[in-house]
Design a protein around this motif. Sequence first.
Motif, short mmCIF file in Angstrom:
data_model
loop_
_atom_site.label_atom_id
_atom_site.label_comp_id
_atom_site.label_asym_id
_atom_site.label_seq_id
_atom_site.Cartn_x
_atom_site.Cartn_y
_atom_site.Cartn_z
N TRP A 204 -37.64 -54.08 -5.80
CA TRP A 204 -37.48 -53.22 -6.77
C TRP A 204 -38.81 -52.27 -6.70
O TRP A 204 -38.63 -50.96 -7.07
CB TRP A 204 -37.32 -53.85 -8.19
N GLU A 205 -39.75 -52.52 -6.53
CA GLU A 205 -41.03 -51.77 -6.71
C GLU A 205 -40.86 -50.74 -5.39
O GLU A 205 -41.28 -49.41 -5.47
CB GLU A 205 -42.39 -52.45 -6.41
N ARG A 206 -40.54 -51.23 -4.23
CA ARG A 206 -40.43 -50.32 -3.23
C ARG A 206 -39.30 -49.47 -3.27
O ARG A 206 -39.32 -48.07 -2.96
CB ARG A 206 -40.44 -50.96 -1.85
N HIS A 207 -38.14 -49.82 -4.00
CA HIS A 207 -37.05 -49.20 -4.28
C HIS A 207 -37.38 -47.86 -5.14
O HIS A 207 -36.86 -46.83 -5.19
CB HIS A 207 -35.82 -49.92 -4.85
N THR A 208 -38.37 -48.30 -6.05
CA THR A 208 -38.54 -47.48 -7.00
C THR A 208 -39.59 -46.38 -6.55
O THR A 208 -39.54 -45.01 -6.93
CB THR A 208 -39.16 -48.03 -8.24
N ALA A 209 -40.39 -46.88 -5.71
CA ALA A 209 -41.42 -45.93 -5.05
C ALA A 209 -40.54 -44.72 -4.18
O ALA A 209 -40.84 -43.82 -4.27
CB ALA A 209 -42.41 -46.71 -4.40
N ALA A 210 -39.64 -45.39 -3.44
CA ALA A 210 -38.62 -44.37 -2.56
C ALA A 210 -37.87 -43.52 -3.57
O ALA A 210 -37.84 -42.28 -3.23
CB ALA A 210 -37.74 -45.49 -1.89
N GLN A 211 -37.31 -44.08 -4.61
CA GLN A 211 -36.69 -43.17 -5.64
C GLN A 211 -37.82 -42.09 -6.00
O GLN A 211 -37.27 -40.84 -6.22
CB GLN A 211 -36.02 -43.74 -6.79
N ALA A 212 -38.74 -42.50 -6.42
CA ALA A 212 -39.83 -41.56 -6.89
C ALA A 212 -40.14 -40.76 -5.99
O ALA A 212 -40.26 -39.30 -6.18
CB ALA A 212 -41.08 -42.33 -7.47
N ALA A 213 -40.25 -40.94 -4.47
CA ALA A 213 -40.71 -40.10 -3.57
C ALA A 213 -39.71 -39.02 -3.23
O ALA A 213 -39.75 -37.83 -2.96
CB ALA A 213 -40.97 -40.74 -2.26
N MET A 214 -38.23 -39.65 -3.52
CA MET A 214 -37.01 -38.87 -3.22
C MET A 214 -37.01 -37.71 -4.44
O MET A 214 -36.61 -36.28 -4.08
CB MET A 214 -35.82 -39.72 -3.18
N ILE A 215 -37.31 -38.38 -5.81
CA ILE A 215 -37.25 -37.26 -6.70
C ILE A 215 -38.42 -35.99 -6.50
O ILE A 215 -38.14 -35.07 -6.77
CB ILE A 215 -37.65 -37.98 -8.27
N GLU A 216 -39.66 -36.63 -6.08
CA GLU A 216 -40.66 -35.77 -5.99
C GLU A 216 -40.09 -34.67 -4.92
O GLU A 216 -40.50 -33.43 -5.10
CB GLU A 216 -41.87 -36.36 -5.73
N HIS A 217 -39.48 -35.13 -3.92
CA HIS A 217 -39.11 -34.31 -2.69
C HIS A 217 -37.97 -33.17 -3.25
O HIS A 217 -38.17 -32.12 -3.10
CB HIS A 217 -38.70 -34.90 -1.59
N GLN A 218 -37.07 -33.80 -4.13
CA GLN A 218 -36.18 -32.70 -4.56
C GLN A 218 -36.55 -31.93 -5.70
O GLN A 218 -36.32 -30.78 -5.91
CB GLN A 218 -35.09 -33.83 -5.33
N ARG A 219 -37.69 -32.46 -6.50
CA ARG A 219 -38.45 -31.43 -7.38
C ARG A 219 -39.38 -30.45 -6.60
O ARG A 219 -39.13 -29.36 -7.21
CB ARG A 219 -39.49 -32.35 -8.18
N THR A 220 -39.96 -30.53 -5.36
CA THR A 220 -40.59 -29.71 -4.53
C THR A 220 -39.58 -28.79 -4.14
O THR A 220 -39.63 -27.45 -4.10
CB THR A 220 -41.52 -30.25 -3.49
N GLU A 221 -38.26 -29.22 -3.83
CA GLU A 221 -37.29 -28.51 -3.11
C GLU A 221 -36.59 -27.38 -4.31
O GLU A 221 -36.47 -26.34 -4.07
CB GLU A 221 -36.10 -29.33 -2.54
#
Length: 317
Positions: A204-221
């Motif tokens: 779940w930590e890796r899943h949350t980190a991946a979601q955070a990275a995806m959210i950050e990428h989407q925020r950058t986009e």
Amino acid sequence: MRTKRLSETQVVCGRRALLDELGISEGSRRAVTERTGYGCGCPECAANQWNTQRLEHWICGRLTAAGADEAEVDAQIGDIPVDIYWRRGDRRCVVEVRSGPLDITAARAHRKRLQAAGIDDVLWVCPQGFWVPLVPAVGIADFAPAAADYRIDQGMLTAGETGFAAPVRGSTELRDFLEGWVSGEMHWGHADLTTGGWSDVGTWERHTAAQAAMIEHQRTELRDQRVELAVSRQAVRDKQRLVGRLHNRIDRAGVNADAEAITMAGLRSELVAQQRVAASLRASIGRMDRTLNQWQWLTCCAMLLVLTVMVGAMVTR
């Protein structure tokens, strides 16, 4: 549940009737001599009930061995009956064992009632099916394994290559899962908007980190898109100002064209008047030419007459 009577002393197996209605047929229905409640008492129903009860007591023993302070089969939470209740410290959980398909709506309502009664978590142990990812459940393919080697074939998640939680391809021992659940290492969570599963804290930590990275990428986009949108809006405003200036020029040109049209109309009127004057002058000149021609002819005739008279006078002398 409705069953069909074959005779006065024979009824159809209720378990098989339910499976047939669900489209999970086990073959032809068998008639038995008596029925007790929903389980009709046929060998299949009796074996199924025995396997379910054996699994409940086995889970209760595994929970106690894993460190639960209290574990009880067929417990009562207020006025809500549950299959297995266990407690460790202040943590209170329930295990519900089902040998058939789950009703998603009823399962969610049952879980809400238990949570309102103070239960922290609810685990459903049931056969494999589409219902497993929709509720906190684990799917077991065999309810009567050799040496009580229960294995989970559906409902477990692991971190994929991208870090997001994905279903485990192989099977997991139910014993290991219960130990992790009691110790607090196993938790149920949503892998996406509608489905979820059980996994350890690291996953779940890796899943949350991946979601955070995806959210950050989407925020950058999204930020880049906002910048592009701002630039586009500025360009649109510039174009609008340019179009406004062009409209003003067109309006001024229209006003000038109207003034020139009015001037041209006046000039055209003057030209028409001058053409009329010229036509009248040409008509007058034509009349004068005709008058002069007539006077010239009269003058010539008079001179010829005078000449004739003079010649006649000279001849008569």
